[in-house]
Design a protein around this motif. Structure first.
Motif, PDB file in Angstrom:
ATOM      1  N   LEU A 159      -2.533  16.852  -4.275  1.00  0.00           N
ATOM      2  CA  LEU A 159      -3.818  17.165  -5.223  1.00  0.00           C
ATOM      3  C   LEU A 159      -4.924  17.108  -4.306  1.00  0.00           C
ATOM      4  CD1 LEU A 159      -4.921  17.591  -8.013  1.00  0.00           C
ATOM      5  CD2 LEU A 159      -5.060  15.069  -8.306  1.00  0.00           C
ATOM      6  N   CYS A 160      -5.044  15.911  -3.422  1.00  0.00           N
ATOM      7  CA  CYS A 160      -6.424  15.998  -2.516  1.00  0.00           C
ATOM      8  C   CYS A 160      -6.620  17.268  -1.606  1.00  0.00           C
ATOM      9  CB  CYS A 160      -6.232  14.674  -1.773  1.00  0.00           C
ATOM     10  SG  CYS A 160      -7.470  14.548  -0.574  1.00  0.00           S
ATOM     11  N   ARG A 161      -5.622  17.828  -1.067  1.00  0.00           N
ATOM     12  CA  ARG A 161      -5.766  19.028  -0.570  1.00  0.00           C
ATOM     13  C   ARG A 161      -6.054  20.237  -1.197  1.00  0.00           C
ATOM     14  NH1 ARG A 161      -0.974  16.826   1.864  1.00  0.00           N
ATOM     15  NH2 ARG A 161       0.178  18.749   0.871  1.00  0.00           N
ATOM     16  N   ARG A 162      -5.483  20.241  -2.281  1.00  0.00           N
ATOM     17  CA  ARG A 162      -5.548  21.371  -3.284  1.00  0.00           C
ATOM     18  C   ARG A 162      -7.065  21.448  -3.835  1.00  0.00           C
ATOM     19  NH1 ARG A 162      -0.408  19.557  -5.056  1.00  0.00           N
ATOM     20  NH2 ARG A 162      -1.242  18.862  -6.947  1.00  0.00           N
ATOM     21  N   VAL A 163      -7.463  20.182  -4.325  1.00  0.00           N
ATOM     22  CA  VAL A 163      -8.749  20.391  -4.987  1.00  0.00           C
ATOM     23  C   VAL A 163      -9.923  20.535  -3.903  1.00  0.00           C
ATOM     24  CG1 VAL A 163     -10.583  18.594  -5.673  1.00  0.00           C
ATOM     25  CG2 VAL A 163      -8.339  18.541  -6.689  1.00  0.00           C
ATOM     26  N   ALA A 164      -9.679  19.962  -2.660  1.00  0.00           N
ATOM     27  CA  ALA A 164     -10.781  20.427  -1.558  1.00  0.00           C
ATOM     28  C   ALA A 164     -10.777  22.111  -1.353  1.00  0.00           C
ATOM     29  CB  ALA A 164     -10.372  19.695  -0.431  1.00  0.00           C
ATOM     30  N   LEU A 165      -9.614  22.593  -1.302  1.00  0.00           N
ATOM     31  CA  LEU A 165      -9.610  24.155  -1.345  1.00  0.00           C
ATOM     32  C   LEU A 165     -10.214  24.727  -2.482  1.00  0.00           C
ATOM     33  CD1 LEU A 165      -8.561  26.744   0.204  1.00  0.00           C
ATOM     34  CD2 LEU A 165      -6.361  26.303  -0.611  1.00  0.00           C
ATOM     35  N   ARG A 166      -9.698  24.448  -3.686  1.00  0.00           N
ATOM     36  CA  ARG A 166     -10.343  25.126  -4.937  1.00  0.00           C
ATOM     37  C   ARG A 166     -11.636  25.052  -4.927  1.00  0.00           C
ATOM     38  NH1 ARG A 166      -6.266  21.832  -8.687  1.00  0.00           N
ATOM     39  NH2 ARG A 166      -4.132  22.811  -8.278  1.00  0.00           N
ATOM     40  N   HIS A 167     -12.466  24.004  -4.470  1.00  0.00           N
ATOM     41  CA  HIS A 167     -13.926  23.728  -4.760  1.00  0.00           C
ATOM     42  C   HIS A 167     -14.755  24.630  -3.542  1.00  0.00           C
ATOM     43  CE1 HIS A 167     -14.504  21.360  -8.257  1.00  0.00           C
ATOM     44  NE2 HIS A 167     -13.459  20.753  -7.939  1.00  0.00           N
ATOM     45  N   THR A 168     -14.160  25.044  -2.380  1.00  0.00           N
ATOM     46  CA  THR A 168     -14.702  25.644  -1.577  1.00  0.00           C
ATOM     47  C   THR A 168     -14.735  27.158  -2.120  1.00  0.00           C
ATOM     48  OG1 THR A 168     -12.495  25.852  -0.169  1.00  0.00           O
ATOM     49  CG2 THR A 168     -14.159  24.325   0.647  1.00  0.00           C
ATOM     50  N   VAL A 169     -13.593  27.556  -2.785  1.00  0.00           N
ATOM     51  CA  VAL A 169     -13.708  28.796  -3.340  1.00  0.00           C
ATOM     52  C   VAL A 169     -14.671  29.074  -4.348  1.00  0.00           C
ATOM     53  CG1 VAL A 169     -12.119  30.601  -4.391  1.00  0.00           C
ATOM     54  CG2 VAL A 169     -11.290  29.323  -2.754  1.00  0.00           C
ATOM     55  N   ALA A 170     -14.779  28.012  -5.224  1.00  0.00           N
ATOM     56  CA  ALA A 170     -15.826  27.866  -6.385  1.00  0.00           C
ATOM     57  C   ALA A 170     -17.149  27.976  -5.860  1.00  0.00           C
ATOM     58  CB  ALA A 170     -15.530  26.507  -7.149  1.00  0.00           C
ATOM     59  N   ILE A 171     -17.383  27.268  -4.438  1.00  0.00           N
ATOM     60  CA  ILE A 171     -18.718  27.395  -4.209  1.00  0.00           C
ATOM     61  C   ILE A 171     -19.196  28.995  -3.825  1.00  0.00           C
ATOM     62  CG2 ILE A 171     -20.035  26.978  -2.043  1.00  0.00           C
ATOM     63  CD1 ILE A 171     -18.613  24.352  -2.022  1.00  0.00           C
ATOM     64  N   GLU A 172     -18.145  29.654  -3.302  1.00  0.00           N
ATOM     65  CA  GLU A 172     -18.340  31.273  -2.947  1.00  0.00           C
ATOM     66  C   GLU A 172     -18.851  31.921  -4.432  1.00  0.00           C
ATOM     67  OE1 GLU A 172     -18.791  34.952  -1.217  1.00  0.00           O
ATOM     68  OE2 GLU A 172     -19.047  32.821  -0.589  1.00  0.00           O
ATOM     69  N   ALA A 173     -17.658  31.435  -5.187  1.00  0.00           N
ATOM     70  CA  ALA A 173     -18.101  32.177  -6.464  1.00  0.00           C
ATOM     71  C   ALA A 173     -19.271  32.017  -7.205  1.00  0.00           C
ATOM     72  CB  ALA A 173     -16.714  31.842  -7.632  1.00  0.00           C
ATOM     73  N   MET A 174     -19.919  31.052  -6.899  1.00  0.00           N
ATOM     74  CA  MET A 174     -21.132  30.597  -7.609  1.00  0.00           C
ATOM     75  C   MET A 174     -22.525  31.141  -6.858  1.00  0.00           C
ATOM     76  SD  MET A 174     -20.926  26.484  -8.920  1.00  0.00           S
ATOM     77  CE  MET A 174     -19.687  25.888  -7.633  1.00  0.00           C
ATOM     78  N   THR A 175     -22.006  31.218  -5.522  1.00  0.00           N
ATOM     79  CA  THR A 175     -22.829  31.920  -4.864  1.00  0.00           C
ATOM     80  C   THR A 175     -23.421  33.414  -5.209  1.00  0.00           C
ATOM     81  OG1 THR A 175     -22.415  30.456  -2.774  1.00  0.00           O
ATOM     82  CG2 THR A 175     -23.501  32.649  -2.257  1.00  0.00           C
ATOM     83  N   ILE A 176     -22.006  34.036  -5.503  1.00  0.00           N
ATOM     84  CA  ILE A 176     -21.999  35.395  -5.937  1.00  0.00           C
ATOM     85  C   ILE A 176     -22.741  35.544  -7.377  1.00  0.00           C
ATOM     86  CG2 ILE A 176     -20.624  37.350  -6.763  1.00  0.00           C
ATOM     87  CD1 ILE A 176     -18.595  36.530  -4.574  1.00  0.00           C
ATOM     88  N   ALA A 177     -22.545  34.422  -8.024  1.00  0.00           N
ATOM     89  CA  ALA A 177     -23.381  34.304  -9.517  1.00  0.00           C
ATOM     90  C   ALA A 177     -24.874  34.201  -9.451  1.00  0.00           C
ATOM     91  CB  ALA A 177     -22.535  33.212 -10.423  1.00  0.00           C
ATOM     92  N   ALA A 178     -25.278  33.821  -8.335  1.00  0.00           N
ATOM     93  CA  ALA A 178     -26.870  33.320  -8.454  1.00  0.00           C
ATOM     94  C   ALA A 178     -27.650  34.413  -8.623  1.00  0.00           C
ATOM     95  CB  ALA A 178     -27.117  32.775  -6.957  1.00  0.00           C
ATOM     96  N   PRO A 179     -27.383  35.722  -8.019  1.00  0.00           N
ATOM     97  CA  PRO A 179     -28.281  36.981  -8.246  1.00  0.00           C
ATOM     98  C   PRO A 179     -28.073  37.406  -9.874  1.00  0.00           C
ATOM     99  CG  PRO A 179     -26.949  37.135  -6.239  1.00  0.00           C
ATOM    100  CD  PRO A 179     -26.452  36.191  -6.829  1.00  0.00           C
ATOM    101  N   TYR A 180     -26.833  37.157 -10.393  1.00  0.00           N
ATOM    102  CA  TYR A 180     -26.653  37.565 -11.753  1.00  0.00           C
ATOM    103  C   TYR A 180     -27.379  36.726 -12.793  1.00  0.00           C
ATOM    104  CZ  TYR A 180     -22.718  40.721 -10.235  1.00  0.00           C
ATOM    105  OH  TYR A 180     -22.082  41.799  -9.451  1.00  0.00           O
TER     106      TYR A 180
END
Length: 356
Positions: A253-274
């Motif tokens: 779970l430790c490894r999966r959560v770390a990977l998921r939240h790096t992907v979430a950071i990119e998704a939030m970056t894309i959402a910033a202009p919207y």
């Protein structure tokens, strides 16, 4: 078995269960055993009575590097907020946030002394080594907490002070004891780290808009790859002290959560202009940073070695300040330029009125 010296007598007595021997000593021999040492011992009493390094002790009690990170993220929230920048409010926000963070870290160390003593990473902390008494540390925490809240409430605004108080309570009364009860402590600790940019934004704008929550969400997600990578190589320490960390109780779970939240950071970056918080240049400039972050997290997920976790942790220290700088550079609302345009417009209107 036992040797007793009776001074300033001239007898050396060796007493044991089987035999007792007395040897007469000459006057010169007695001088070898003075009544008290002439050289001051290198050790000091515990808790230490040495106050020459009191400022240094306070900095360590405050976890100055962690406090600096908290202050920097609040500064980023203030700078990005869509409101005029005021230096006096900015300085008071920084001071109040820093004092509250110092108080929270002091209370945290006060509660964790017996557990810190069992960990190689924390066994040299101020309270563990006895360089300050527990009473002294709590007086320091009380003073800094009250000072920080007073500065934020009367020097900034009530919203910022309320967020600071909520964060102090969350860190000292919920997150700290939860570390030994449930792995949910990591999620609670991430909320603690996400509140400082909200405080900075509230200090500047006296409200919380979409951009404030977006910055808080970015900080929240960033902490998972950062801390999970850090805790991976500290599993023996955490296990010895009885802390319920993902890296100890559920490594997968430790490894999966770390990977998921790096992907979430990119998704939030894309959402910033919207959300009308930044321009599209922010996505173009920040995406390479985020993609490399995802790449390192994926390597950690696949390999989960000391080397891959160390690379992820070190890059996280670089990733956050760069992301905040890009967020600031590409923010949508710049009041400095608006003021210039307003002044130019007013000048033109005044000139037209004078001509007419």
């Amino acid at each position: 078995k036992y040797v007793y010296f009776t001074l300033p007598s001239v007898n050396y007595v060796n007493k044991s269960d089987t035999k007792s021997t007395t040897i007469n000593l000459a006057e010169d021999d007695v001088k070898i055993f003075p009544d008290k040492p002439t050289v001051v011992p290198a050790w000091r009493p515990t808790p230490s009575t040495d106050r020459t390094n009191l400022i240094q002790h306070y900095l360590k009690l405050s976890k100055i590097r962690l406090t600096t990170l908290v202050v920097v993220t609040s500064m980023a929230g203030y700078a990005v907020a869509p409101a005029p920048f005021e230096w006096d409010t900015f300085a008071l926000c920084v001071a109040g946030t820093g004092l509250l963070s110092a108080a929270a870290n002091a209370v945290n160390q006060f509660h964790e002394v017996p557990f810190d003593a069992q960990m190689s990473r924390t066994k040299h902390r101020i309270l563990v080594c006895g360089r300050l008494t527990p009473l002294h540390s709590m007086l320091f925490a009380t003073t800094t907490c009250l000072s920080g809240l007073t500065i934020l409430n009367y020097g900034v605004n009530g919203l910022t002070a309320s967020l600071g108080l909520a964060n102090f309570i969350l860190y000292t009364s919920i997150y700290t004891p939860m570390k030994r009860l449930s792995i949910l402590n990591t999620w609670v600790g991430s909320i603690v780290g996400a509140i400082p940019p909200l405080m900075g934004w509230a200090a500047c704008a006296n409200s919380l808009g979409p951009g404030a929550w977006l910055m808080a969400a970015l900080l929240y997600s960033w902490q998972f790859p950062h801390f999970n990578a850090l805790s991976w190589n500290l599993r023996p320490d955490y296990s010895r002290a009885g802390y319920r960390m993902m890296a100890v109780t559920d490594p997968g779970l430790c490894r999966r959560v770390a990977l998921r939240h790096t992907v979430a950071i990119e998704a939030m970056t894309i959402a910033a202009p919207y959300l009308d918080v930044t321009n599209w240049w922010f996505v173009l400039e920040a995406s390479p940073l985020n993609l490399y972050f995802i790449y390192l997290a994926y390597n950690f997920y696949q390999d989960s070695s000391s080397q891959s976790s160390r690379k992820l942790f070190r890059y996280s220290l670089l990733h956050l300040p760069l992301l905040m700088i890009l967020f600031l550079i590409n923010k949508k609302k710049w009041f400095v330029f608006d003021d210039v345009e307003k002044n130019v417009t007013d000048s033109i209107e005044n000139s037209e009125q004078n001509v007419s």
